[in-house]
Scaffold this motif. Structure first.
Motif, PDB file in Angstrom:
ATOM      1  N   GLN A 281      48.353  50.269  51.570  1.00 58.02           N
ATOM      2  CA  GLN A 281      49.039  49.109  51.018  1.00 58.02           C
ATOM      3  C   GLN A 281      48.249  47.833  51.243  1.00 58.02           C
ATOM      4  N   MET A 282      47.435  47.814  52.307  1.00 59.64           N
ATOM      5  CA  MET A 282      46.591  46.639  52.563  1.00 59.64           C
ATOM      6  C   MET A 282      45.586  46.492  51.433  1.00 59.64           C
ATOM      7  N   VAL A 283      44.971  47.619  51.054  1.00 61.87           N
ATOM      8  CA  VAL A 283      44.012  47.574  49.941  1.00 61.87           C
ATOM      9  C   VAL A 283      44.729  47.102  48.679  1.00 61.87           C
ATOM     10  N   ALA A 284      45.970  47.587  48.472  1.00 56.60           N
ATOM     11  CA  ALA A 284      46.731  47.164  47.295  1.00 56.60           C
ATOM     12  C   ALA A 284      46.937  45.654  47.306  1.00 56.60           C
ATOM     13  N   LEU A 285      47.257  45.140  48.469  1.00 49.18           N
ATOM     14  CA  LEU A 285      47.528  43.706  48.580  1.00 49.18           C
ATOM     15  C   LEU A 285      46.269  42.877  48.314  1.00 49.18           C
ATOM     16  N   TYR A 286      45.160  43.264  48.926  1.00 50.36           N
ATOM     17  CA  TYR A 286      43.905  42.524  48.707  1.00 50.36           C
ATOM     18  C   TYR A 286      43.503  42.597  47.243  1.00 50.36           C
ATOM     19  N   ASN A 287      43.737  43.763  46.666  1.00 53.88           N
ATOM     20  CA  ASN A 287      43.424  43.933  45.252  1.00 53.88           C
ATOM     21  C   ASN A 287      44.293  42.999  44.409  1.00 53.88           C
ATOM     22  N   GLY A 288      45.562  42.912  44.765  1.00 53.36           N
ATOM     23  CA  GLY A 288      46.477  42.047  44.025  1.00 53.36           C
ATOM     24  C   GLY A 288      46.041  40.592  44.045  1.00 53.36           C
ATOM     25  N   VAL A 289      45.716  40.069  45.222  1.00 51.75           N
ATOM     26  CA  VAL A 289      45.328  38.660  45.276  1.00 51.75           C
ATOM     27  C   VAL A 289      44.058  38.412  44.475  1.00 51.75           C
ATOM     28  N   GLY A 290      43.155  39.396  44.457  1.00 51.47           N
ATOM     29  CA  GLY A 290      41.962  39.273  43.626  1.00 51.47           C
ATOM     30  C   GLY A 290      42.340  39.118  42.161  1.00 51.47           C
ATOM     31  N   GLY A 291      43.251  39.968  41.697  1.00 50.72           N
ATOM     32  CA  GLY A 291      43.710  39.892  40.308  1.00 50.72           C
ATOM     33  C   GLY A 291      44.403  38.567  40.025  1.00 50.72           C
ATOM     34  N   GLY A 292      45.209  38.114  41.000  1.00 47.51           N
ATOM     35  CA  GLY A 292      45.893  36.837  40.849  1.00 47.51           C
ATOM     36  C   GLY A 292      44.900  35.695  40.707  1.00 47.51           C
TER      37      GLY A 292
ATOM     38  N   PRO B 115      48.085  56.288  45.198  1.00 44.59           N
ATOM     39  CA  PRO B 115      46.662  56.071  45.445  1.00 44.59           C
ATOM     40  C   PRO B 115      45.862  55.950  44.153  1.00 44.59           C
ATOM     41  N   VAL B 116      46.206  56.795  43.199  1.00 39.40           N
ATOM     42  CA  VAL B 116      45.487  56.758  41.925  1.00 39.40           C
ATOM     43  C   VAL B 116      45.720  55.409  41.245  1.00 39.40           C
ATOM     44  N   VAL B 117      46.963  54.942  41.320  1.00 35.22           N
ATOM     45  CA  VAL B 117      47.287  53.667  40.689  1.00 35.22           C
ATOM     46  C   VAL B 117      46.529  52.521  41.354  1.00 35.22           C
ATOM     47  N   ILE B 118      46.503  52.521  42.683  1.00 32.14           N
ATOM     48  CA  ILE B 118      45.802  51.447  43.388  1.00 32.14           C
ATOM     49  C   ILE B 118      44.327  51.456  43.026  1.00 32.14           C
ATOM     50  N   SER B 119      43.753  52.649  43.011  1.00 34.54           N
ATOM     51  CA  SER B 119      42.342  52.758  42.686  1.00 34.54           C
ATOM     52  C   SER B 119      42.072  52.269  41.263  1.00 34.54           C
ATOM     53  N   LEU B 120      42.984  52.612  40.361  1.00 35.00           N
ATOM     54  CA  LEU B 120      42.825  52.179  38.968  1.00 35.00           C
ATOM     55  C   LEU B 120      42.944  50.660  38.865  1.00 35.00           C
ATOM     56  N   LEU B 121      43.922  50.094  39.563  1.00 39.91           N
ATOM     57  CA  LEU B 121      44.091  48.645  39.534  1.00 39.91           C
ATOM     58  C   LEU B 121      42.883  47.949  40.156  1.00 39.91           C
TER      59      LEU B 121
ATOM     60  N   VAL C 203      45.040  38.474  31.048  1.00 38.73           N
ATOM     61  CA  VAL C 203      45.944  39.624  30.882  1.00 38.73           C
ATOM     62  C   VAL C 203      45.715  40.649  31.997  1.00 38.73           C
ATOM     63  N   VAL C 204      44.451  41.073  32.155  1.00 37.03           N
ATOM     64  CA  VAL C 204      44.166  42.123  33.136  1.00 37.03           C
ATOM     65  C   VAL C 204      44.440  41.630  34.559  1.00 37.03           C
ATOM     66  N   GLY C 205      44.063  40.379  34.827  1.00 36.39           N
ATOM     67  CA  GLY C 205      44.296  39.818  36.157  1.00 36.39           C
ATOM     68  C   GLY C 205      45.774  39.796  36.493  1.00 36.39           C
ATOM     69  N   SER C 206      46.584  39.382  35.530  1.00 35.51           N
ATOM     70  CA  SER C 206      48.027  39.285  35.774  1.00 35.51           C
ATOM     71  C   SER C 206      48.655  40.667  35.955  1.00 35.51           C
ATOM     72  N   VAL C 207      48.259  41.616  35.111  1.00 32.97           N
ATOM     73  CA  VAL C 207      48.760  42.998  35.254  1.00 32.97           C
ATOM     74  C   VAL C 207      48.392  43.525  36.641  1.00 32.97           C
ATOM     75  N   SER C 208      47.145  43.280  37.044  1.00 33.46           N
ATOM     76  CA  SER C 208      46.646  43.803  38.309  1.00 33.46           C
ATOM     77  C   SER C 208      47.392  43.177  39.486  1.00 33.46           C
ATOM     78  N   PHE C 209      47.625  41.862  39.403  1.00 35.00           N
ATOM     79  CA  PHE C 209      48.330  41.164  40.487  1.00 35.00           C
ATOM     80  C   PHE C 209      49.720  41.766  40.684  1.00 35.00           C
ATOM     81  N   TRP C 210      50.486  41.842  39.597  1.00 43.81           N
ATOM     82  CA  TRP C 210      51.859  42.310  39.736  1.00 43.81           C
ATOM     83  C   TRP C 210      51.929  43.808  39.990  1.00 43.81           C
ATOM     84  N   GLY C 211      51.083  44.565  39.335  1.00 44.54           N
ATOM     85  CA  GLY C 211      51.052  46.009  39.570  1.00 44.54           C
ATOM     86  C   GLY C 211      50.739  46.314  41.030  1.00 44.54           C
ATOM     87  N   SER C 212      49.764  45.597  41.588  1.00 41.05           N
ATOM     88  CA  SER C 212      49.376  45.836  42.978  1.00 41.05           C
ATOM     89  C   SER C 212      50.499  45.456  43.926  1.00 41.05           C
TER      90      SER C 212
END
Lengths: 99, 471
Positions: B93-104, B221-227, B137-146
């Motif tokens: 979940q930490m990776v998901a969170l860092y990924n999210g802020v990147g997308g944001g 995990p697959v979703v996080i990796s994809l995001l 578009v992609v950044g916003s999807v990634s932020f919220w998805g993550s």
């Protein structure tokens, strides 16, 4: 830079990414994912540029948040990866911290 | 007010330094693929990042230093504290969170770029506008998805697939709407509507939520990796908008390498990436067979388990996420130590997605000083299962469910499993009979040669170790 030069760079970089990653032991999947995650923290550069040249209040806010997010991504990403990999390199020492 | 204006934006010196930076990223990633050099590789990449950031700070015309320092300071502090405090079990979940802020960050940068374009008063060149929209578009999807992925893994929202009525229709409407709005902005590139742009950000945010919410925890995990790969691509798009070579190269490399990692993870679970996503896009998850009837199972105590183990010759431990949650890796190592003292062969069977990400379990067991040679991969250990006296399943569930092999209608049908049902005896350490991550019942628990030991994995393992000592 011309658009076509940039596209050429993009295509080559995509191939580099594919080549570099292939054949990774499963053990390293999580750390590696975490490392690539840290590297896309490069977006902070965009945040810095946007904020550095911003000149109205809303952009100050947007830019500052973007830089903050980017910094979390970079610092957190690299540190977490380092912690994970630290687990592997640790030499077996008797009984870590069993309770 | 320019303090360090040394480098011309887009000039040769700045570009040269960016080239140094992304070369270091590539070297870092390459080293990251080998166990002996991985740690060093991460350092190399971090140095590359430092070069890239320093170069950007030295660009001519940069201002607003106060705000830059605040952003860097606050962000670094949060990242530092979070990564020092996080438990190894919470890594995904930490990776998901860092990924999210990147997308944001990407989405915000895109917004700011659009405002620059509008205030310039001339037509925004399409080669700048299109990547800006893509990044948004992609950044916003990634932020919220993550963020949703994070919330699911952190158990803030149910990990079970959440179906929204009319899901598929809503997603299609959102996609079409986003596309139409982007086309509108592109046509009116002389004076694009900022309100419409914000509408795009919001629609993409909704899409990010709706796509990830219905995906079950097991596929996370697959979703996080994809995001993660998506965020990389959005960074590359931002690079096009800003004419920044470092962003283009680093973003693209993350995009492509992230795609490979995603496919490897999906393969390990015998699912295709499309499969994972489309389960989320529509296809209501197959109703879990309504088997509410009670089936008989055998429940044992730690003492019984200790006896079974102490008189075995070969023992295979199958750790799962429950072990991670209970922080039982040290306790289970203790059990292994006791068994080894009695000359029993102990090994650990690692399912490719044990824990919640490939390699996650290896990290946890390494933390408990389990020797590397005892970690056996699924393909390697399965043929030895029939010759194994006792298989101990600790907090693992779905990855041992024989339904994946035997029941073609099961939601996990075809997923590779660790074939503990082939072992002579099976001990399952588990909190209760409740279903696992995939939300389905496990036939293994009702097999005649399976015994259930209920309790917290850490306490149960400690009890077993103590009982073995007493024998």
């Amino acid at each position: 830079m011309s658009l076509m030069t940039e596209i050429a760079i993009l295509v080559l970089a995509a191939f580099v990414g594919f080549e570099v990653i292939s054949k990774v032991p499963t053990t390293l999947h999580t750390p590696l994912m975490s490392q690539t995650n840290a590297i896309h923290g490069i977006v902070m550069l965009g945040g810095l540029i946007v904020l550095g040249y911003a000149n109205d209040p809303l952009e100050y806010v947007i830019g500052t948040i973007a830089v903050t997010f980017g910094a979390i991504n970079i610092v957190g990403g690299f540190m977490v990866t380092d912690r994970m990999l630290g687990m592997f390199s640790k030499k077996p020492k008797p009984k870590a911290q069993d309770k | 007010m320019t303090l360090l204006a040394v480098l011309k934006p887009g000039g040769e010196a700045a570009t040269a330094l960016y080239i140094v930076a992304f070369s270091l990223f590539i070297i870092g990633l390459k080293r990251g693929t080998h166990p002996t050099t991985a740690k060093q590789g991460n350092m190399v990449a971090a140095v590359g990042m430092a070069v890239a950031v320093a170069t950007t700070l030295l660009l001519d015309g940069m201002g607003n230093w106060g705000l830059i320092i605040i952003g860097l300071g606050v962000g670094s502090a949060i990242g530092f504290v979070a990564s020092v405090r996080v438990q190894m079990t919470e890594m995904p979940q930490m990776v998901a969170l860092y990924n999210g802020v990147g997308g944001g960050a990407v989405a915000l940068i895109a917004w700011s770029e659009l405002r620059h374009g509008i205030s310039s008063g001339v037509d925004i060149p399409l080669q700048e506008l299109i990547p800006t929209l893509l990044a948004a578009v992609v950044g916003s999807v990634s932020f919220w998805g993550s963020n949703i992925a994070f919330a699911k893994l952190q158990d803030l929202i149910p990990t079970k697939p959440l179906a929204v009525p009319g899901q598929q229709v809503i997603n299609v409407v959102l996609l079409v709407g986003i596309f139409a709005a982007c086309v509108d902005l592109t046509i009116n590139n002389g004076d694009p509507s900022q309100a419409l742009f914000i509408g795009i950000l919001i629609a993409a945010a909704l899409l990010g939520n709706l796509v990830v919410l219905p995906i079950g925890g097991a596929d996370m995990p697959v979703v996080i990796s994809l995001l993660n790969a998506f965020t990389g691509l959005s960074a590359a798009a931002a690079g096009f908008a800003l004419d920044n070579v470092a962003l283009i190269v680093a973003g693209t490399i993350v995009g492509s390498s992230g795609t490979i990692l995603t496919m490897e993870m999906a393969t390990a679970m015998n699912r295709s990436v499309g499969n994972v996503l489309f389960a989320g896009f529509g296809g209501a998850p197959a109703a879990t067979a309504g088997s509410t009837e009670q089936r008989p199972y055998v429940s044992i105590t730690a003492q019984d388990a200790a006896i079974k183990l102490a008189y075995a010759d070969t023992v295979v431990i199958v750790p799962g996420y429950g072990l991670a949650v209970a922080q039982a890796q040290h306790a289970i190592k203790e059990v292994a130590n006791e068994l080894e003292k009695r000359g029993i062969t102990v090994s650990y069977a690692i399912h490719p997605v044990a824990g919640r990400m490939p390699g996650h379990m290896n990290v946890l067991l390494a933390e408990a000083d389990v020797p590397y040679e005892q970690l056996r991969e699924m393909e390697e250990i399965n043929p030895e299962m029939p010759r194994t006296d006792v298989a101990v399943v600790v907090g693992a569930n779905d990855v041992t469910n024989p339904a994946a092999k035997n029941d073609p209608d099961s939601p996990i049908a075809g997923m590779p499993i660790i074939e503990v049902d082939q072992a002579q005896q099976v001990i399952v350490i588990k909190r209760s009979m409740s279903p696992g991550f995939a939300g389905i019942d496990n036939d293994l628990f009702y097999e005649p040669n399976t015994s259930m030991l209920f309790g917290d994995a850490k306490k149960a393992a400690a009890d077993i170790a103590a009982e073995i000592q007493n024998l």
